[in-house]
Scaffold this active site. Structure first.
Site, PDB file in Angstrom:
ATOM      1  N   GLY A   1      48.058  40.526  42.287  1.00 37.15           N
ATOM      2  CA  GLY A   1      47.699  41.974  40.939  1.00 37.15           C
ATOM      3  C   GLY A   1      47.574  42.901  41.418  1.00 37.15           C
ATOM      4  CG  ASP A   2      47.904  46.394  45.484  1.00 36.99           C
ATOM      5  OD1 ASP A   2      47.776  48.119  45.034  1.00 36.99           O
ATOM      6  OD2 ASP A   2      48.748  46.235  45.855  1.00 36.99           O
ATOM      7  CB  ALA A   3      52.401  42.931  43.723  1.00 36.30           C
TER       8      ALA A   3
ATOM      9  CB  ALA B   1      43.156  41.243  45.318  1.00 37.14           C
TER      10      ALA B   1
END
Length: 149
Positions: A33-35, A30
């Site tokens: 994935g946020d980036a 995550a």
């Protein structure tokens, strides 16, 4: 240079196998994935119009928040394969020490699941699939918003 630094640098942007990517914790996926998701949103907005950065940032907040991401993953669930759904659920069910600010706990968990999926797909080198799920959700809403203006 640290002894293993060259090894890390050699691995950056190199796809991992599904087995290797699954070994990462959902919250690490995550984090990555946020980036990935934020970069996709920023790229979409920057390519749409050459606006001042303050306006771009304000517009990006529309798409990079737990409530929007929770809605996006709910729309995407029917389009995910079994493996992708499993990765999403790992992220959604992961326990974080972080508590959401100004977001519901449910939205935060769903958003974490979506970010976990983006991180996993990125590590596996699945750039075409990343584009597909981004187009099915965020880009689709962006286009609808533009048409309603």
């Amino acid at each position: 240079m640290f002894p293993d630094e060259s090894n890390i640098l050699n691995k950056i942007c190199q796809p991992l196998s599904e087995k290797e990517a699954r070994m990462y914790s959902p919250l690490t996926l995550a984090f990555l994935g946020d980036a990935v998701y934020s970069l996709l949103v920023r790229n979409m907005l920057a390519l749409s119009a050459n606006k001042p950065t303050g306006k771009l940032h304000k517009e990006s907040i529309t798409y990079v928040n737990a409530a929007f991401q929770a809605q996006a993953i709910k729309e995407l669930l029917p389009h995910l394969n079994e493996n992708e759904e499993y990765i999403f659920k790992r992220g959604r069910n992961a326990h974080s020490a972080h508590s959401p600010k100004n977001q519901s706990d449910a939205d935060y968990r769903y958003a974490t699941g979506l970010e976990t999926l983006y991180g996993y797909l990125y590590l596996c080198g699945e750039t075409e699939r990343i584009k597909e799920i981004f187009n099915l959700s965020t880009y689709k809403v962006y286009i609808e918003n533009q048409n309603n203006k």
